[in-house]
Write a protein that holds these residues in place. Sequence first.
Motif, PDB file in Angstrom:
ATOM      1  N   LEU A  15      30.374  18.840   3.973  1.00  0.00           N
ATOM      2  CA  LEU A  15      30.215  20.214   3.421  1.00  0.00           C
ATOM      3  C   LEU A  15      31.750  20.629   2.099  1.00  0.00           C
ATOM      4  O   LEU A  15      31.454  21.289   1.393  1.00  0.00           O
ATOM      5  CB  LEU A  15      29.664  20.695   3.602  1.00  0.00           C
TER       6      LEU A  15
ATOM      7  N   ARG B 120      32.746  19.832  -1.510  1.00  0.00           N
ATOM      8  CA  ARG B 120      32.494  20.905  -2.293  1.00  0.00           C
ATOM      9  C   ARG B 120      33.472  22.776  -2.578  1.00  0.00           C
ATOM     10  O   ARG B 120      33.193  23.131  -3.412  1.00  0.00           O
ATOM     11  CB  ARG B 120      30.908  22.393  -2.057  1.00  0.00           C
TER      12      ARG B 120
ATOM     13  N   THR C 211      33.835  21.919 -11.024  1.00  0.00           N
ATOM     14  CA  THR C 211      32.777  20.819 -10.704  1.00  0.00           C
ATOM     15  C   THR C 211      33.580  20.027  -9.583  1.00  0.00           C
ATOM     16  O   THR C 211      33.602  18.592  -9.958  1.00  0.00           O
ATOM     17  CB  THR C 211      32.305  19.890 -12.009  1.00  0.00           C
ATOM     18  N   ARG C 212      32.433  19.984  -8.799  1.00  0.00           N
ATOM     19  CA  ARG C 212      32.114  18.814  -8.124  1.00  0.00           C
ATOM     20  C   ARG C 212      31.287  17.458  -7.475  1.00  0.00           C
ATOM     21  O   ARG C 212      29.836  18.710  -8.042  1.00  0.00           O
ATOM     22  CB  ARG C 212      33.066  19.844  -6.623  1.00  0.00           C
ATOM     23  N   PRO C 213      31.245  17.333  -6.773  1.00  0.00           N
ATOM     24  CA  PRO C 213      30.233  16.032  -6.223  1.00  0.00           C
ATOM     25  C   PRO C 213      28.910  16.388  -5.669  1.00  0.00           C
ATOM     26  O   PRO C 213      29.217  17.075  -4.631  1.00  0.00           O
ATOM     27  CB  PRO C 213      30.483  15.081  -5.744  1.00  0.00           C
ATOM     28  N   SER C 214      27.795  15.848  -6.234  1.00  0.00           N
ATOM     29  CA  SER C 214      26.507  16.493  -4.840  1.00  0.00           C
ATOM     30  C   SER C 214      27.161  14.954  -3.880  1.00  0.00           C
ATOM     31  O   SER C 214      27.461  14.434  -3.982  1.00  0.00           O
ATOM     32  CB  SER C 214      25.383  16.384  -6.178  1.00  0.00           C
ATOM     33  N   PHE C 215      25.822  15.184  -2.536  1.00  0.00           N
ATOM     34  CA  PHE C 215      25.395  14.635  -1.844  1.00  0.00           C
ATOM     35  C   PHE C 215      24.690  13.474  -2.058  1.00  0.00           C
ATOM     36  O   PHE C 215      24.343  12.570  -1.228  1.00  0.00           O
ATOM     37  CB  PHE C 215      25.219  15.321  -0.584  1.00  0.00           C
ATOM     38  N   THR C 216      23.088  14.020  -2.801  1.00  0.00           N
ATOM     39  CA  THR C 216      22.226  12.877  -2.935  1.00  0.00           C
ATOM     40  C   THR C 216      22.474  11.331  -3.284  1.00  0.00           C
ATOM     41  O   THR C 216      23.465  11.337  -4.345  1.00  0.00           O
ATOM     42  CB  THR C 216      21.495  13.650  -3.652  1.00  0.00           C
ATOM     43  N   HIS C 217      22.180  10.592  -1.991  1.00  0.00           N
ATOM     44  CA  HIS C 217      22.693   9.250  -2.683  1.00  0.00           C
ATOM     45  C   HIS C 217      23.823   8.366  -2.469  1.00  0.00           C
ATOM     46  O   HIS C 217      24.200   7.893  -2.765  1.00  0.00           O
ATOM     47  CB  HIS C 217      21.633   8.924  -4.541  1.00  0.00           C
ATOM     48  N   LYS C 218      25.027   9.345  -1.744  1.00  0.00           N
ATOM     49  CA  LYS C 218      26.038   9.221  -1.968  1.00  0.00           C
ATOM     50  C   LYS C 218      26.199   8.440  -0.847  1.00  0.00           C
ATOM     51  O   LYS C 218      25.126   8.117  -0.060  1.00  0.00           O
ATOM     52  CB  LYS C 218      26.953  10.246  -1.690  1.00  0.00           C
TER      53      LYS C 218
ATOM     54  N   PHE D 108      20.149  14.538   3.355  1.00  0.00           N
ATOM     55  CA  PHE D 108      20.436  14.896   2.845  1.00  0.00           C
ATOM     56  C   PHE D 108      20.345  13.541   1.832  1.00  0.00           C
ATOM     57  O   PHE D 108      21.170  13.444   0.412  1.00  0.00           O
ATOM     58  CB  PHE D 108      21.939  15.181   2.569  1.00  0.00           C
TER      59      PHE D 108
END
Length: 311
Positions: free
Chosen positions: A113, A117, A135-142, A163
């Motif tokens: 995390l 982030r 701007t940084r990546p999200s975690f959903t569906h990774k 997540f």
Amino acid sequence: MTKTVLVLVESVNEYLPILEQSGFRLILAPTPATRAEAVATRGDEIDAVLTRGPLGFTADEMAALPKLGIICVIGAGYEQVDLPAAEARGITVTNGAGVNAPTVADHAMSLLLSLVRDIPLADASARRSEWRKVTRPSFTHKRLGILGLGAVGLAIAKRAQGFDMQISYHNRSPRADVDFHYCDSPRALAAECDFLIIATPGGGGTQHLIDKSAIEALGADGFLINIARASVVDTEALVDALQHGRLAGAGLDVFDDEPHIPDSLKILHNVVLTPHVAGLSPEASRDTVQMVANNLLAFYAGKPVLTPVHS
């Protein structure tokens, strides 16, 4: 008769009274000098040894302890314990497999995390009043890949499901008790994930499972987390990929020459580094020492130990 335990570990002193309350006498030797002195001068007293995987215990040390019957390893890893020598001398070896898995999994997710982030750099920016926004990546569906689906790997997977990540793994063999996607090699796993977490034991059998080709397969947008053993990852290839943008970032709790961390890692901005603390928590330390006590009590009562290790 009271049995004497040579204690080589340095991180669980607060919980060592658990062993004393179980009837064991302790010889504390947490430094190389005190360890060598204890083995050389008090060998006839020592019945058991408490160590960690990286600290290990050698064949020569075993030979110097004529009463040694059992070596207890804190944590899951036992890579520096000479298992063939122990077996040859009839010495039982145990570990703490699974005991600190929740704490290690918490730390693995914390590294992931904070790395993805960009928390350390964002914190430093805020403290300097720079108001840096990236701007940084999200975690959903990774896609999360887990190398080693033992107790720690399973605990990581459980957290990652919260997540909504897609989970793949590589193990020595597929597990029948999970629905996660199995990859038949570390490289294949790396190629199928955005985040790769290393949770496999150390030792010769896992040396550089994550090599240059696996790192290249993870790719320029990939992130690697290692809370296992540094030997599982080719550090030179890792640093090179991080330096040249062929890997987005790495979160590392383990290093090849602990406690020394290479300057080449320290100067990178796309890494998060912690000093091998993934398994440390009050709960894990207490439960780990209690497992050691339970193994010692079982051994000296003539019963099977709870967590045997075999060569």
